[in-house]
Design an enzyme around this catalytic site. Structure first.
Site, PDB file in Angstrom:
ATOM      1  N   GLU A 154      -5.573  -9.726   0.100  1.00 27.65           N
ATOM      2  CA  GLU A 154      -6.087  -8.757   1.060  1.00 27.65           C
ATOM      3  C   GLU A 154      -6.982  -7.743   0.358  1.00 27.65           C
ATOM      4  OE1 GLU A 154      -2.675  -8.761   4.553  1.00 27.65           O
ATOM      5  OE2 GLU A 154      -2.700  -7.098   3.138  1.00 27.65           O
TER       6      GLU A 154
ATOM      7  N   CYS B 230       6.799  -1.031  -2.721  1.00 28.83           N
ATOM      8  CA  CYS B 230       5.519  -1.695  -2.458  1.00 28.83           C
ATOM      9  C   CYS B 230       5.725  -3.079  -1.860  1.00 28.83           C
ATOM     10  CB  CYS B 230       4.726  -1.797  -3.769  1.00 28.83           C
ATOM     11  SG  CYS B 230       3.103  -2.572  -3.585  1.00 28.83           S
TER      12      CYS B 230
ATOM     13  N   SER C 243      -0.486   5.044 -11.629  1.00 28.70           N
ATOM     14  CA  SER C 243       0.599   5.195 -10.654  1.00 28.70           C
ATOM     15  C   SER C 243       1.797   5.776 -11.387  1.00 28.70           C
ATOM     16  CB  SER C 243       0.951   3.831 -10.043  1.00 28.70           C
ATOM     17  OG  SER C 243      -0.129   3.332  -9.292  1.00 28.70           O
TER      18      SER C 243
ATOM     19  N   HIS D 220       4.393   8.324  -9.841  1.00 27.54           N
ATOM     20  CA  HIS D 220       5.471   8.298  -8.844  1.00 27.54           C
ATOM     21  C   HIS D 220       6.761   9.006  -9.255  1.00 27.54           C
ATOM     22  CE1 HIS D 220       2.749   5.888  -6.608  1.00 27.54           C
ATOM     23  NE2 HIS D 220       2.850   4.854  -7.410  1.00 27.54           N
TER      24      HIS D 220
ATOM     25  N   ASN E 178       3.806   5.330   2.640  1.00 25.59           N
ATOM     26  CA  ASN E 178       3.468   4.583   3.845  1.00 25.59           C
ATOM     27  C   ASN E 178       4.612   3.649   4.230  1.00 25.59           C
ATOM     28  OD1 ASN E 178       0.652   5.444   4.330  1.00 25.59           O
ATOM     29  ND2 ASN E 178       0.346   4.610   2.280  1.00 25.59           N
TER      30      ASN E 178
ATOM     31  N   CYS F 183      -1.962   2.231   1.013  1.00 24.20           N
ATOM     32  CA  CYS F 183      -1.344   2.002  -0.292  1.00 24.20           C
ATOM     33  C   CYS F 183       0.085   1.496  -0.135  1.00 24.20           C
ATOM     34  CB  CYS F 183      -1.337   3.289  -1.110  1.00 24.20           C
ATOM     35  SG  CYS F 183      -2.970   3.799  -1.666  1.00 24.20           S
TER      36      CYS F 183
END
Length: 358
Positions: free
Chosen positions: A106, A133, A228, A230, A304, A347
């Site tokens: 994608e 993720c 990343s 986090h 998300n 994301c």
């Protein structure tokens, strides 16, 4: 004797065609020499392949027909099949693109006024296994070639009929686990004979693969780096990002200092705010300590929604608190809007399937 006859009568194996995207300039010159064609044809072919992104040899109208036929016999133009396409309410478009071997990835196009950003994938799937993720849920299928990464950007460009102004390699996969192909793709995207995108508008996002960050710092181009993060608490980060457990935060801190000293460029730290996981007082304090006195920008992203995930996003108030606390120690932070979240294009939401309402 019978076996010998069978071997002599067996049909020769067909020679696999080569994707023109995979040929270096030197290899293309060698091919043209074999075809008894002048060297200047290489420049013409490369313009059709890299700048115009043609899908058929017949479109190469300034080449003689005999050359177009010869190229079609021995080569391909790559290309992708659009397995699915979705349009977000914010104008973003998500594409599921399938390559010749059936592997799909994608990518996302994100328009903003007169600009067009592309989020591209570097691998089909991901081996890093980040807990929040969607991409890593099914593991890694394979890495992409430089041409396959480049083709995603060109597909978005052509679908929007608009020049791409920036690219983030922040889709599926860990770019630094596919380093050589990623660098080749970046250079082609940067080249005036390719997409012609400025180096500072080409960003690589890594989970923090320390040896490759060091290597990246020594590249001559001014490509941009995002890490990343986090969490700046080791135990929390190990929970969220098991794929980089072996690279401690202490070593990451040191290598990022070396990166800044070497390049003079400001890296970005990506921080997905997860309710009750990495948004506590201890987490805020640790992030401030990690970024304090360090040339860095922090992108805060409210987590998300990922189907089946146990994690929930932090509140708006918590995100604003992070911004305020970071500013107090001299660190610039922004709360990033998630583009395309209504079509699972934001994301952490990319995955390799045709689920939902494609």
């Amino acid at each position: 004797m019978q076996d010998d006859n069978m071997e002599r009568n067996a049909a020769p194996s067909p020679v696999a065609k080569r994707d023109l995207h995979s040929l270096t300039h030197g290899e293309l010159l060698e091919l043209l020499e074999k075809l008894n064609q002048p060297k200047f044809r290489a420049k013409q072919i490369e313009e059709w392949v890299w700048e115009k992104n043609v899908l058929s040899f017949d479109e190469m109208t300034n080449l003689p027909k005999v050359l177009r036929q010869a190229l079609a016999t021995s080569c391909t133009l790559g290309g992708v099949q659009v397995a699915a396409r979705q349009v977000s309410s914010d104008g973003s478009r998500k594409y599921l693109l399938r390559y010749d071997d059936g592997v799909a990835v994608e990518c996302v196009g994100m328009p903003n006024r007169n600009k067009l950003a592309v989020c591209a994938s570097t691998q089909a799937g991901c081996a890093m296994g980040c807990a929040f993720c969607a991409t890593g849920a099914a593991g890694l299928t394979r890495s992409l070639t430089a041409g396959e990464i480049y083709e995603q950007v060109m597909h978005v460009r052509d679908d929007f009929n608009s020049r791409v102004t920036s690219v983030v390699l922040m889709g599926q996969g860990e770019p630094f686990m596919n380093y050589d192909a990623v660098l080749e793709a970046l250079r082609r995207l940067n080249s005036p004979d390719g997409a012609g995108i400025g180096a500072r508008h080409l960003t690589v996002s890594t989970c923090g693969v320390i040896p490759m960050i060091k290597r990246f710092a020594n590249e001559p181009e001014q490509f941009t780096l995002a890490v990343s993060l986090h969490s700046a608490v080791q135990r929390t980060r190990d929970l969220l990002m098991p794929g980089v457990k072996k690279y401690s935060l202490l070593h990451l801190y040191d290598i990022m200092g070396e990166y800044v000293d070497k390049t003079g460029r400001r890296p970005t730290y990506e921080y997905a705010l997860i309710k009750g996981v990495n948004d506590s007082e201890d987490e805020i304090a640790a992030l401030c300590d990690f970024c304090r006195d360090n040339l860095a920008h922090v992108n805060l992203i409210k987590l998300n929604d990922v189907k089946g995930s146990k994690f929930q996003p932090s509140s708006d108030a918590k995100a604003l608190e992070f911004v305020k606390r970071l500013a107090a120690v001299g660190v610039e932070a922004t709360i990033r809007n998630s583009r395309g979240s209504d079509i699972d294009a934001a994301c952490g939401q990319l995955r390799q399937n045709v689920e939902k309402n494609f």
